[in-house]
Design a protein around this motif. Structure first.
Motif, PDB file in Angstrom:
ATOM      1  N   ASN A 121       0.368 -31.678 -75.292  1.00 31.59           N
ATOM      2  CA  ASN A 121       0.146 -30.679 -76.343  1.00 31.59           C
ATOM      3  C   ASN A 121       1.333 -30.442 -77.260  1.00 31.59           C
ATOM      4  O   ASN A 121       1.158 -30.077 -78.407  1.00 31.59           O
ATOM      5  CB  ASN A 121      -0.178 -29.332 -75.687  1.00 31.59           C
ATOM      6  CG  ASN A 121      -1.633 -29.245 -75.343  1.00 31.59           C
ATOM      7  OD1 ASN A 121      -2.437 -29.094 -76.239  1.00 31.59           O
ATOM      8  ND2 ASN A 121      -1.964 -29.380 -74.083  1.00 31.59           N
ATOM      9  N   TYR A 122       2.516 -30.512 -76.747  1.00 34.15           N
ATOM     10  CA  TYR A 122       3.669 -30.071 -77.548  1.00 34.15           C
ATOM     11  C   TYR A 122       4.798 -31.087 -77.508  1.00 34.15           C
ATOM     12  O   TYR A 122       5.892 -30.792 -77.976  1.00 34.15           O
ATOM     13  CB  TYR A 122       4.194 -28.711 -77.015  1.00 34.15           C
ATOM     14  CG  TYR A 122       4.468 -28.817 -75.574  1.00 34.15           C
ATOM     15  CD1 TYR A 122       5.634 -29.404 -75.161  1.00 34.15           C
ATOM     16  CD2 TYR A 122       3.505 -28.471 -74.638  1.00 34.15           C
ATOM     17  CE1 TYR A 122       5.840 -29.645 -73.833  1.00 34.15           C
ATOM     18  CE2 TYR A 122       3.709 -28.705 -73.319  1.00 34.15           C
ATOM     19  CZ  TYR A 122       4.880 -29.291 -72.929  1.00 34.15           C
ATOM     20  OH  TYR A 122       5.073 -29.552 -71.620  1.00 34.15           O
ATOM     21  N   SER A 123       4.557 -32.268 -76.934  1.00 34.27           N
ATOM     22  CA  SER A 123       5.652 -33.229 -76.814  1.00 34.27           C
ATOM     23  C   SER A 123       5.579 -34.270 -77.926  1.00 34.27           C
ATOM     24  O   SER A 123       4.524 -34.821 -78.193  1.00 34.27           O
ATOM     25  CB  SER A 123       5.595 -33.953 -75.464  1.00 34.27           C
ATOM     26  OG  SER A 123       5.671 -33.016 -74.418  1.00 34.27           O
ATOM     27  N   CYS A 124       6.724 -34.543 -78.542  1.00 38.07           N
ATOM     28  CA  CYS A 124       6.782 -35.633 -79.520  1.00 38.07           C
ATOM     29  C   CYS A 124       7.035 -36.947 -78.799  1.00 38.07           C
ATOM     30  O   CYS A 124       6.870 -38.022 -79.362  1.00 38.07           O
ATOM     31  CB  CYS A 124       7.892 -35.371 -80.535  1.00 38.07           C
ATOM     32  SG  CYS A 124       9.539 -35.380 -79.793  1.00 38.07           S
ATOM     33  N   TRP A 125       7.448 -36.860 -77.550  1.00 36.14           N
ATOM     34  CA  TRP A 125       7.817 -38.034 -76.742  1.00 36.14           C
ATOM     35  C   TRP A 125       7.550 -37.648 -75.293  1.00 36.14           C
ATOM     36  O   TRP A 125       7.814 -36.510 -74.889  1.00 36.14           O
ATOM     37  CB  TRP A 125       9.291 -38.328 -76.957  1.00 36.14           C
ATOM     38  CG  TRP A 125       9.895 -39.496 -76.215  1.00 36.14           C
ATOM     39  CD1 TRP A 125      10.194 -40.719 -76.743  1.00 36.14           C
ATOM     40  CD2 TRP A 125      10.330 -39.545 -74.839  1.00 36.14           C
ATOM     41  NE1 TRP A 125      10.777 -41.521 -75.789  1.00 36.14           N
ATOM     42  CE2 TRP A 125      10.866 -40.822 -74.604  1.00 36.14           C
ATOM     43  CE3 TRP A 125      10.306 -38.640 -73.779  1.00 36.14           C
ATOM     44  CZ2 TRP A 125      11.371 -41.216 -73.374  1.00 36.14           C
ATOM     45  CZ3 TRP A 125      10.807 -39.032 -72.548  1.00 36.14           C
ATOM     46  CH2 TRP A 125      11.338 -40.305 -72.353  1.00 36.14           C
ATOM     47  N   MET A 126       7.009 -38.587 -74.531  1.00 36.29           N
ATOM     48  CA  MET A 126       6.698 -38.248 -73.132  1.00 36.29           C
ATOM     49  C   MET A 126       6.835 -39.508 -72.292  1.00 36.29           C
ATOM     50  O   MET A 126       6.455 -40.593 -72.723  1.00 36.29           O
ATOM     51  CB  MET A 126       5.259 -37.748 -73.100  1.00 36.29           C
ATOM     52  CG  MET A 126       4.822 -37.178 -71.792  1.00 36.29           C
ATOM     53  SD  MET A 126       3.222 -36.349 -72.013  1.00 36.29           S
ATOM     54  CE  MET A 126       2.108 -37.712 -71.841  1.00 36.29           C
ATOM     55  N   LYS A 127       7.348 -39.375 -71.094  1.00 35.15           N
ATOM     56  CA  LYS A 127       7.378 -40.515 -70.179  1.00 35.15           C
ATOM     57  C   LYS A 127       7.167 -40.008 -68.762  1.00 35.15           C
ATOM     58  O   LYS A 127       7.784 -39.027 -68.346  1.00 35.15           O
ATOM     59  CB  LYS A 127       8.707 -41.266 -70.303  1.00 35.15           C
ATOM     60  CG  LYS A 127       8.764 -42.485 -69.415  1.00 35.15           C
ATOM     61  CD  LYS A 127       9.535 -43.638 -70.031  1.00 35.15           C
ATOM     62  CE  LYS A 127       9.327 -44.872 -69.172  1.00 35.15           C
ATOM     63  NZ  LYS A 127      10.125 -46.013 -69.608  1.00 35.15           N
ATOM     64  N   SER A 128       6.282 -40.694 -68.027  1.00 36.57           N
ATOM     65  CA  SER A 128       6.004 -40.233 -66.663  1.00 36.57           C
ATOM     66  C   SER A 128       6.088 -41.365 -65.641  1.00 36.57           C
ATOM     67  O   SER A 128       5.759 -41.153 -64.477  1.00 36.57           O
ATOM     68  CB  SER A 128       4.614 -39.588 -66.604  1.00 36.57           C
ATOM     69  OG  SER A 128       3.647 -40.532 -66.974  1.00 36.57           O
ATOM     70  N   CYS A 129       6.516 -42.549 -66.077  1.00 33.88           N
ATOM     71  CA  CYS A 129       6.507 -43.684 -65.145  1.00 33.88           C
ATOM     72  C   CYS A 129       7.917 -44.194 -64.887  1.00 33.88           C
ATOM     73  O   CYS A 129       8.112 -45.374 -64.561  1.00 33.88           O
ATOM     74  CB  CYS A 129       5.593 -44.793 -65.660  1.00 33.88           C
ATOM     75  SG  CYS A 129       6.106 -45.396 -67.266  1.00 33.88           S
ATOM     76  N   SER A 130       8.912 -43.319 -64.999  1.00 30.35           N
ATOM     77  CA  SER A 130      10.298 -43.772 -64.777  1.00 30.35           C
ATOM     78  C   SER A 130      10.479 -44.251 -63.346  1.00 30.35           C
ATOM     79  O   SER A 130       9.887 -43.706 -62.403  1.00 30.35           O
ATOM     80  CB  SER A 130      11.279 -42.620 -65.001  1.00 30.35           C
ATOM     81  OG  SER A 130      11.146 -42.100 -66.287  1.00 30.35           O
TER      82      SER A 130
END
Ligand code: TPP
Length: 521
Positions: A121-130
């Motif tokens: 909703n509010y992220s310009c960038w997201m990562k969840s698979c680090s």
């Protein structure tokens, strides 16, 4: 070195100075990393809305992101209202959300949820698979993404959803910070086109938002206004404007749609600089949503992600306005008010006692009304409630005070809004932050009475009235603040309020003033 330590070292190398945290078991390795990297200052907040709002305050005052540390989906969810506000402010932020190790997510343990859906909703960038090998570089990339302008209302919050296995696993070490991203410059055609439009003598205005409200941008805009006679406007709730005596005089658009239309009537040429066309905060039957005066032409100098300072400076040059003298706010003596408290004399007391270089943070309540009255008092930075989600002012004030320990901070909060994030007081006490909080204690969600009346309803029914009434039971703000470790006092008259404001501005550390008297019951 594990992934968590490599991440924190990397973020500190990038320049992040604060991690505003509310940790849990899935973030224990990150806590251990924070313990071993003291140059990143770890600050505890008792509610995630305070973490995210404080990070917003740091972002607005320094132009650099702070990190947050939130506990899985539920911790993130508690922080979202102020992430929404921060997105609207275009505040840079690196939002770190702990998660289960990837192999554990499939077991559907109690704290498991779809974190990405919340974060999107509010992220310009997201990562969840680090992985533990990539986590440090992902941190450097999150930092860069938070510094880049993103189109539309995407904001500048980078969310790193960090599995515990990425935190505890072996890492090759910290990553090198990426080069600092630069804002794209507007092309020559846009500058020439706007210069032509402003030069044709029509009543015009520049609507300045975000990068275009920074001091350098306002200086250039002031020269353009002096040369062409155009008006300078800010939106209703800008993220930050440095105003007061000596600063370029800018008008701020009012709140209600009819007021915006009245304030902009007669403008034939509206130029957007880092801004979008003005719209009504809410929709009302038979009131337009887009708020443009009849027949007004709309043009754009720069978009939110572009370099508005450069665009305005080049526009000033094209217009031959480099040597013009901008119109500035002047200092005037404001007399201290007298008598029982109402919004008018509370605002007067704020203006009469405004300390030099204050950072003013507003939320719901009468704080926003104080803005025009404070422009002739002392130079200050004014941080507004950007996204309409109340409960932002206290947390933003907390972050601003962390970022700027040499400046007095004044939080002007409605009692309804303040009750959303009153845990701010505790962090202010613990960190010894120089924040004066003034509570407009009218014991009411008063604006909702006003909005209700706008529907043409003259008498609120008993149930409706009870939904707007917060005086039963009465909140004792002085006792609440004291219980969080912040000294506090109540003002029943304008004279008492003025004396308390003066005292608080002179003394270091936090202080809460309940402006009560006849405003309440
Ligand atoms: C997160 C969130 N919840 C609810 C609202 C709706 N809302 C807007 S103003 C308001 C009440 C504000 O009351 P107070 O802070 O006391 O200020 P007053 O209106 O009395 O001046 C509420 C509940 C909102 N804007 N944001």
């Amino acid at each position: 070195m594990n992934g968590a330590k490599a991440l924190i070292e990397t973020l500190a190398d990038c320049g992040i100075e604060y991690c505003i945290a509310n940790p849990g078991t899935s973030e224990m390795h990150l806590v251990q990393a924070l313990d071993s990297v003291p140059r990143m200052k770890s600050v505890l907040a008792l509610f995630e809305g305070v973490c995210t709002g404080a990070a917003d305050g740091i972002g607005r005052m320094t132009g650099k992101p702070a990190a947050t540390l939130l506990h899985l989906g539920p911790g993130l969810a508690n922080g979202i209202a102020n992430l929404h506000n921060a997105r609207r402010a275009n505040s840079p932020m690196v939002n770190i959300v702990g998660n289960h190790p990837h192999y554990h997510v499939g077991f559907d343990a109690p704290l498991t949820s779809d974190i990405e859906t919340l974060a999107r909703n509010y992220s310009c960038w997201m990562k969840s698979c680090s992985t533990s090998a990539s986590l440090a570089q992902d941190g450097a990339d999150a930092f860069s993404a938070s510094l880049r302008g993103h189109g539309g209302s995407k904001g500048q919050i980078a969310t790193l959803i960090m599995g515990a296995d990425a935190a505890w696993g072996e890492s090759p070490g910290p990553a090198k910070p990426n080069p600092t991203p630069a804002r794209p410059k507007v092309d020559e055609q846009a500058v020439g086109d706007i210069a032509e439009r402003l030069g044709n003598g029509e009543p015009s205005a520049l609507l300045l938002e975000h990068h275009a409200t920074t001091p350098a941008a306002l200086e250039a805009a002031g020269r353009i206004a002096a040369k062409t006679g155009c008006r300078l406007l800010n939106g209703t709730f800008p993220a930050r404007v440095d105003g007061g005596p000596g600063r370029v005089a800018v008008e701020r658009l009012p709140y209600f749609p009819e007021q915006v239309l009245a304030a902009t009537a007669g403008i034939e040429q509206l130029v957007l600089v880092g801004a979008e066309p003005p719209v009504s905060f809410f929709a009302y039957e038979n009131v337009p949503g887009r708020l443009l005066p009849d027949g007004c032409a709309l043009s754009r100098l720069s978009a939110v992600d572009e370099d508005s300072i450069d665009a305005l400076e080049r526009l000033a040059e094209t217009l031959g306005a480099e040597k013009e003298q901008a119109k500035r706010f002047e200092r005037k003596e404001i007399p201290a008010p007298e008598g029982p408290l109402d919004t008018r004399n509370i605002v007067q007391a704020i203006a009469a006692t405004m300390p030099e270089a204050a950072i003013v943070c507003t939320d719901s309540g009468g704080g926003n009304v104080a803005y025009p009255f404070c422009q002739n008092t002392a130079p200050h930075s004014w941080l507004s409630l950007t996204g309409g989600a109340i409960g932002q002012g206290g947390p933003v004030a907390t972050g601003a005070a962390l970022a700027c320990p040499d400046r007095p901070v004044l939080a002007l909060l409605g009692d309804g809004g303040a009750a959303y994030t009153n845990q701010s007081f505790w962090t202010q006490a613990r960190e010894g932050l120089n924040v004066t909080t003034l509570i407009f204690a009218n014991r009411s969600y008063n604006i909702l009475n006003v909005e209700y009346a706008r529907l043409g309803i003259t008498e609120a029914g008993e149930i409706a009235a009870s939904l707007f009434d917060i005086g039963n039971p009465n909140i004792d703000w002085t006792k609440m603040a004291a219980s969080f470790g912040v000294p506090a006092a109540k003002a029943d008259t304008a004279e008492e309020l003025t004396a308390l404001l003066k005292r608080s501005h002179q003394e270091p550390g936090p202080f809460v003033i309940e402006a009560s008297g006849e405003m309440g019951r």
